[in-house]
Design a protein around this motif. Structure first.
Motif, PDB file in Angstrom:
ATOM      1  N   MET A   1     -23.000 -40.739  51.226  1.00 38.89           N
ATOM      2  CA  MET A   1     -23.843 -41.079  50.071  1.00 38.89           C
ATOM      3  C   MET A   1     -24.980 -40.071  49.919  1.00 38.89           C
ATOM      4  O   MET A   1     -25.269 -39.601  48.815  1.00 38.89           O
ATOM      5  N   TYR A   2     -25.597 -39.723  51.059  1.00 41.59           N
ATOM      6  CA  TYR A   2     -26.691 -38.755  51.007  1.00 41.59           C
ATOM      7  C   TYR A   2     -26.189 -37.406  50.513  1.00 41.59           C
ATOM      8  O   TYR A   2     -26.843 -36.737  49.716  1.00 41.59           O
ATOM      9  N   ARG A   3     -25.004 -37.003  50.979  1.00 45.94           N
ATOM     10  CA  ARG A   3     -24.456 -35.715  50.564  1.00 45.94           C
ATOM     11  C   ARG A   3     -24.145 -35.698  49.076  1.00 45.94           C
ATOM     12  O   ARG A   3     -24.383 -34.704  48.388  1.00 45.94           O
ATOM     13  N   ARG A   4     -23.616 -36.787  48.544  1.00 45.59           N
ATOM     14  CA  ARG A   4     -23.309 -36.865  47.110  1.00 45.59           C
ATOM     15  C   ARG A   4     -24.584 -36.794  46.286  1.00 45.59           C
ATOM     16  O   ARG A   4     -24.632 -36.127  45.251  1.00 45.59           O
ATOM     17  N   LEU A   5     -25.625 -37.493  46.730  1.00 46.44           N
ATOM     18  CA  LEU A   5     -26.893 -37.441  46.003  1.00 46.44           C
ATOM     19  C   LEU A   5     -27.490 -36.037  46.041  1.00 46.44           C
ATOM     20  O   LEU A   5     -28.019 -35.543  45.044  1.00 46.44           O
ATOM     21  N   ARG A   6     -27.383 -35.396  47.208  1.00 49.77           N
ATOM     22  CA  ARG A   6     -27.910 -34.039  47.321  1.00 49.77           C
ATOM     23  C   ARG A   6     -27.162 -33.078  46.411  1.00 49.77           C
ATOM     24  O   ARG A   6     -27.768 -32.268  45.704  1.00 49.77           O
ATOM     25  N   ASN A   7     -25.832 -33.172  46.395  1.00 50.77           N
ATOM     26  CA  ASN A   7     -25.034 -32.306  45.536  1.00 50.77           C
ATOM     27  C   ASN A   7     -25.308 -32.570  44.064  1.00 50.77           C
ATOM     28  O   ASN A   7     -25.343 -31.652  43.239  1.00 50.77           O
ATOM     29  N   SER A   8     -25.504 -33.839  43.713  1.00 53.95           N
ATOM     30  CA  SER A   8     -25.806 -34.177  42.321  1.00 53.95           C
ATOM     31  C   SER A   8     -27.161 -33.628  41.917  1.00 53.95           C
ATOM     32  O   SER A   8     -27.341 -33.141  40.795  1.00 53.95           O
ATOM     33  N   PHE A   9     -28.125 -33.678  42.845  1.00 54.00           N
ATOM     34  CA  PHE A   9     -29.454 -33.132  42.558  1.00 54.00           C
ATOM     35  C   PHE A   9     -29.382 -31.626  42.339  1.00 54.00           C
ATOM     36  O   PHE A   9     -29.993 -31.086  41.408  1.00 54.00           O
ATOM     37  N   ILE A  10     -28.624 -30.920  43.194  1.00 52.00           N
ATOM     38  CA  ILE A  10     -28.484 -29.479  43.052  1.00 52.00           C
ATOM     39  C   ILE A  10     -27.790 -29.132  41.742  1.00 52.00           C
ATOM     40  O   ILE A  10     -28.173 -28.190  41.035  1.00 52.00           O
ATOM     41  N   ALA A  11     -26.743 -29.923  41.384  1.00 59.05           N
ATOM     42  CA  ALA A  11     -26.047 -29.679  40.121  1.00 59.05           C
ATOM     43  C   ALA A  11     -26.994 -29.877  38.936  1.00 59.05           C
ATOM     44  O   ALA A  11     -26.943 -29.136  37.951  1.00 59.05           O
ATOM     45  N   GLY A  12     -27.863 -30.879  39.017  1.00 59.73           N
ATOM     46  CA  GLY A  12     -28.841 -31.100  37.955  1.00 59.73           C
ATOM     47  C   GLY A  12     -29.824 -29.950  37.838  1.00 59.73           C
ATOM     48  O   GLY A  12     -30.196 -29.543  36.734  1.00 59.73           O
ATOM     49  N   LEU A  13     -30.244 -29.403  38.985  1.00 59.03           N
ATOM     50  CA  LEU A  13     -31.145 -28.247  38.959  1.00 59.03           C
ATOM     51  C   LEU A  13     -30.483 -27.043  38.297  1.00 59.03           C
ATOM     52  O   LEU A  13     -31.116 -26.319  37.522  1.00 59.03           O
ATOM     53  N   VAL A  14     -29.180 -26.840  38.598  1.00 59.50           N
ATOM     54  CA  VAL A  14     -28.461 -25.717  37.995  1.00 59.50           C
ATOM     55  C   VAL A  14     -28.400 -25.872  36.482  1.00 59.50           C
ATOM     56  O   VAL A  14     -28.539 -24.902  35.724  1.00 59.50           O
ATOM     57  N   LEU A  15     -28.198 -27.114  36.014  1.00 64.68           N
ATOM     58  CA  LEU A  15     -28.121 -27.351  34.571  1.00 64.68           C
ATOM     59  C   LEU A  15     -29.478 -27.181  33.898  1.00 64.68           C
ATOM     60  O   LEU A  15     -29.569 -26.695  32.765  1.00 64.68           O
ATOM     61  N   LEU A  16     -30.547 -27.581  34.589  1.00 67.89           N
ATOM     62  CA  LEU A  16     -31.879 -27.517  33.989  1.00 67.89           C
ATOM     63  C   LEU A  16     -32.549 -26.154  34.159  1.00 67.89           C
ATOM     64  O   LEU A  16     -33.535 -25.876  33.473  1.00 67.89           O
ATOM     65  N   ALA A  17     -32.033 -25.328  35.067  1.00 67.37           N
ATOM     66  CA  ALA A  17     -32.685 -24.044  35.350  1.00 67.37           C
ATOM     67  C   ALA A  17     -32.843 -23.168  34.107  1.00 67.37           C
ATOM     68  O   ALA A  17     -33.941 -22.644  33.859  1.00 67.37           O
ATOM     69  N   PRO A  18     -31.785 -22.962  33.277  1.00 66.63           N
ATOM     70  CA  PRO A  18     -31.984 -22.124  32.080  1.00 66.63           C
ATOM     71  C   PRO A  18     -33.054 -22.663  31.148  1.00 66.63           C
ATOM     72  O   PRO A  18     -33.874 -21.906  30.628  1.00 66.63           O
ATOM     73  N   LEU A  19     -33.060 -24.003  30.936  1.00 63.19           N
ATOM     74  CA  LEU A  19     -34.070 -24.600  30.066  1.00 63.19           C
ATOM     75  C   LEU A  19     -35.454 -24.458  30.675  1.00 63.19           C
ATOM     76  O   LEU A  19     -36.427 -24.142  29.977  1.00 63.19           O
ATOM     77  N   GLY A  20     -35.552 -24.678  31.995  1.00 63.60           N
ATOM     78  CA  GLY A  20     -36.848 -24.563  32.651  1.00 63.60           C
ATOM     79  C   GLY A  20     -37.410 -23.157  32.581  1.00 63.60           C
ATOM     80  O   GLY A  20     -38.600 -22.969  32.315  1.00 63.60           O
ATOM     81  N   VAL A  21     -36.558 -22.167  32.790  1.00 64.78           N
ATOM     82  CA  VAL A  21     -37.014 -20.774  32.715  1.00 64.78           C
ATOM     83  C   VAL A  21     -37.452 -20.430  31.295  1.00 64.78           C
ATOM     84  O   VAL A  21     -38.468 -19.759  31.085  1.00 64.78           O
ATOM     85  N   THR A  22     -36.687 -20.913  30.299  1.00 61.51           N
ATOM     86  CA  THR A  22     -37.049 -20.658  28.898  1.00 61.51           C
ATOM     87  C   THR A  22     -38.404 -21.256  28.561  1.00 61.51           C
ATOM     88  O   THR A  22     -39.257 -20.602  27.941  1.00 61.51           O
ATOM     89  N   LEU A  23     -38.629 -22.514  28.973  1.00 65.02           N
ATOM     90  CA  LEU A  23     -39.915 -23.161  28.714  1.00 65.02           C
ATOM     91  C   LEU A  23     -41.049 -22.453  29.449  1.00 65.02           C
ATOM     92  O   LEU A  23     -42.161 -22.322  28.924  1.00 65.02           O
TER      93      LEU A  23
END
Length: 236
Positions: A1-23
Motif C-alpha cells: 500500500m505504501y509503495r502504491r501511494l508513493r508511486n502515485s505521488f511521484i506520477a502526480g508530480l510528473v504530471l504537475l511538473a510542466p504546469l508548475g514550471v510554467t507558473l
C-alpha cells in the motif's frame, strides 16, 4: 500500500511538473520584471486608491511582462537585418574584452546555440552504450562520427555520443565510443529527451515510433541490436 501511494505521488508530480514550471516562470517574470516596470509608471496616471487595488497592481505587472516580451521579440526580428547584425557583432566585441564576463557569455552562448538550432540536427540518433562498466547502460545521443586526431589515435571507427544528466539535460559529458559497442534505438530524439528529463518515468512506446531523419545520417550497425525491431522504412 505504501509503495502504491508513493508511486502515485511521484506520477502526480510528473504530471504537475510542466504546469508548475510554467507558473513559476510566469510568476518570476511578473515579480522580477513586471513589478519593476510598473514602478516606473508615474503616480499621477492612476488615482492612489485605484493603484493600490490588488487586481490593478497584478494587471499592470502582467501588462509590463507582455511589453517586455514584445520588446524581446522585436529585438529578435531586428537582429535578422543588416543593421541589427552589425550592432550585435559590435556588442559582442565589447563583451569579449571584459575579463570573466566574456568567458560566461561565450559559454552560455554556446549552450543556447547547441540546443536551439534544431534544424542542424545536433542530436542525430538515440543510442545505448555500456557505461561506466559492462552490463550497465546509459542513454545517449549521437552527434557525429569522430574525425581527425581522435580517429587516427584510436585506430577504430569512433562515434561521438553526448550523454545528458538527469533531470537537467543541458549538462552532460561526451563519450567517444567504438561503433561496434553502440546499440541504436528506434525512439526519436524528443522521446529520448523525455525519458532522461523524467528520470525514466516517461517511457516511449517503441512499437509506434517513426524512423529518425538526420541531416547527416550516421550508420551504426551492431549485432546486439538485432532484437530491437527496426522502424518502418529504416534502411539499416
Amino acid at each position: 500500500m505504501y509503495r502504491r501511494l508513493r508511486n502515485s505521488f511521484i506520477a502526480g508530480l510528473v504530471l504537475l511538473a510542466p504546469l508548475g514550471v510554467t507558473l513559476f516562470v510566469l510568476d518570476f517574470l511578473r515579480s522580477k520584471i513586471g513589478s519593476r516596470v510598473t514602478a516606473m509608471i508615474p503616480a499621477n496616471i492612476l488615482p492612489p486608491e485605484i493603484r493600490r487595488l490588488p487586481i490593478v497592481d497584478f494587471g499592470l505587472d502582467m501588462a509590463a511582462v507582455v511589453i517586455v516580451v514584445l520588446a524581446i521579440t522585436l529585438l529578435g526580428l531586428f537582429s535578422n537585418y543588416f543593421l541589427g547584425k552589425v550592432l550585435i557583432i559590435g556588442t559582442e566585441r565589447v563583451i569579449d574584452r571584459v575579463p570573466f564576463v566574456n568567458t560566461v557569455y561565450r559559454t552560455v552562448k554556446q549552450i543556447v546555440e547547441t540546443f536551439s538550432k534544431q534544424q542542424k540536427a545536433v542530436f542525430q540518433k538515440v543510442v545505448l552504450t555500456e557505461y561506466p562498466r559492462k552490463g550497465v547502460y546509459v542513454l545517449g545521443f549521437v552527434t557525429s562520427v569522430a574525425k581527425g586526431e581522435v580517429q587516427d589515435k584510436t585506430g577504430a571507427e569512433v562515434i561521438n555520443v553526448f550523454v545528458p544528466t538527469t533531470p537537467n539535460p543541458t549538462s552532460g559529458f561526451l563519450l567517444m565510443v567504438p561503433k561496434d559497442e553502440i546499440i541504436e534505438l528506434n525512439m526519436t530524439v524528443a522521446d529520448g529527451m523525455k525519458l532522461i528529463v523524467s528520470g525514466g518515468a516517461v517511457i516511449p512506446n517503441h512499437t509506434q515510433r517513426p524512423p529518425q531523419i538526420a541531416a547527416e545520417p550516421v550508420t551504426i550497425s551492431n549485432p546486439r541490436a538485432a532484437d530491437i525491431p527496426p522502424a518502418s522504412g529504416d534502411a539499416g
